[in-house]
Design an enzyme around this catalytic site. Structure first.
Site, PDB file in Angstrom:
ATOM      1  CG  LEU A   1      -5.500 -15.728  46.230  1.00  0.00           C
ATOM      2  CD1 LEU A   1      -4.486 -16.738  46.725  1.00  0.00           C
ATOM      3  CD2 LEU A   1      -6.582 -15.519  47.290  1.00  0.00           C
ATOM      4  CG  HIS A   2      -1.086 -15.724  40.903  1.00  0.00           C
ATOM      5  ND1 HIS A   2      -0.816 -14.584  40.195  1.00  0.00           N
ATOM      6  CD2 HIS A   2      -0.021 -15.920  41.727  1.00  0.00           C
ATOM      7  CE1 HIS A   2       0.368 -14.106  40.571  1.00  0.00           C
ATOM      8  NE2 HIS A   2       0.864 -14.896  41.489  1.00  0.00           N
ATOM      9  CG  ASP A   3      -3.459 -20.840  40.509  1.00  0.00           C
ATOM     10  OD1 ASP A   3      -3.200 -20.177  39.477  1.00  0.00           O
ATOM     11  OD2 ASP A   3      -2.678 -21.682  40.983  1.00  0.00           O
TER      12      ASP A   3
END
Ligand code: BDR
Ligand code: CA
Length: 314
Positions: free
Chosen positions: A242-244
């Site tokens: 889950l990057h952002d």
């Protein structure tokens, strides 16, 4: 309560961008001055529409949304429907938004906002390619000393790239803009793949979002289910990265992160490694340090933070 942090979110939603936007909108410590759209995961028309859909899902139609650059500074647009689906937000069907798109161009909004706010009070949060920021720097370099900090999702060192062996998507799409940003002198914090690959959307974590039982909880679970499918297959993990939301979580709970102040330069020429974040983690060049490179997080704390904040929505 201490003073709110003023932020601009520059983004290309994207399911993980959507969770990041919701996290920011749910957080009383943050004053979201505006959300600016850039072409990235999907073309601009979809990213600006998706931002408005997300704001309406959060029942916050007063948020100001601006459309920005529809293509990288010097290159052709490369999109990622193969990860995010053709709308960018596949996994959940949301109604077309009614809230307006602001008339001002995102680049002008960023410049005007930074110039009109007190010096070093505005933080730029970038969740996509850095095109809008690159244009703002070229148009009005005077904004540089006025920006408090730029916190970005982008790049990778120990984890390599996710579009090519060397390049992460946000930097790969517009390496020329990224180079302008890293060479600008703005204080930068980077959330590279090195840390986001430790923030995995396991079954248990996705179920917790669904268990909220709310519109936002169900939408988040639907997005994460869709988004992780591709990454699970690619990386062989339970859940995808889950990057952002790490960008926003860093502003809220910096203590759950650790990293190192280093020199980072961007490769713009080489055919093989274009878009690479050349991160001098071991200080072999002794070049000036221009970015805090985050490598670790306390993953349970990160997911608890998102879940607790998103619980406030209906
Ligand atoms: C980044 O690229 C996009 O696909 C995601 O939204 C994230 O910003 C990860 O490489
Ligand atoms: Ca993104």
């Amino acid at each position: 309560m201490t003073e709110k942090q003023s932020i601009i979110i520059d983004t290309d939603p994207g399911q993980d961008d959507a969770i990041a936007i919701l996290l920011a909108l749910a957080s009383p410590e943050l004053d979201v001055l505006g959300i600016t759209a850039v072409a990235g995961n999907v073309p601009l028309k979809l990213t600006e529409t998706n931002i408005r859909k997300i704001c309406e899902l959060a029942e916050m139609p007063h948020v100001k949304v601006y459309a920005g650059s529809d293509k990288p500074m010097k290159r052709q647009l490369f999109t990622a429907e193969y990860v995010h689906g053709e709308t960018g937000l596949n996994g959940v069907q949301l109604p077309e938004p009614n809230m307006p798109l602001q008339k001002q161009h995102a680049v002008d909004f960023i410049i005007e906002t930074v110039l009109s706010h007190p010096e070093k009070s505005v933080t730029l949060c970038t969740l996509g390619p850095l095109t809008n920021i690159g244009h703002a720097l070229v148009k009005t370099p005077e904004i540089v000393p006025r920006i408090k900090e730029l916190v970005m999702m982008g790049g990778g060192l120990f984890e390599g790239g996710n579009v090519t062996p060397a390049a992460e998507f946000n930097i790969y799409v517009d390496p020329d803009a990224a180079k302008l940003v890293f060479d600008s002198g703005i204080p930068i914090v980077v959330m590279p793949l090195d840390v986001t690959h430790k923030a995995l959307t396991t079954r248990t974590r996705i179920s917790a979002f669904r268990a909220l039982g709310t519109k936002v909880g169900k939408a988040s679970a639907g997005w994460l289910d869709f988004f992780e499918r591709f990454d699970e297959e690619k990386y062989g993990t339970d859940g995808g990265p889950l990057h952002d939301p790490n960008v926003i979580a860093y502003l809220l709970e910096p203590k759950i992160y650790s990293g190192r102040h280093i020199n980072v330069e961007i490769e713009t020429e080489s055919e093989l490694t274009v878009g690479m974040t050349v991160a001098d983690y071991w200080n072999v060049t002794e070049k000036p340090k221009n970015a805090i490179w985050i490598t670790d997080l306390e993953a349970d704390g990160f997911f608890d933070l998102i879940l607790n904040r998103l619980a406030k929505f209906t």
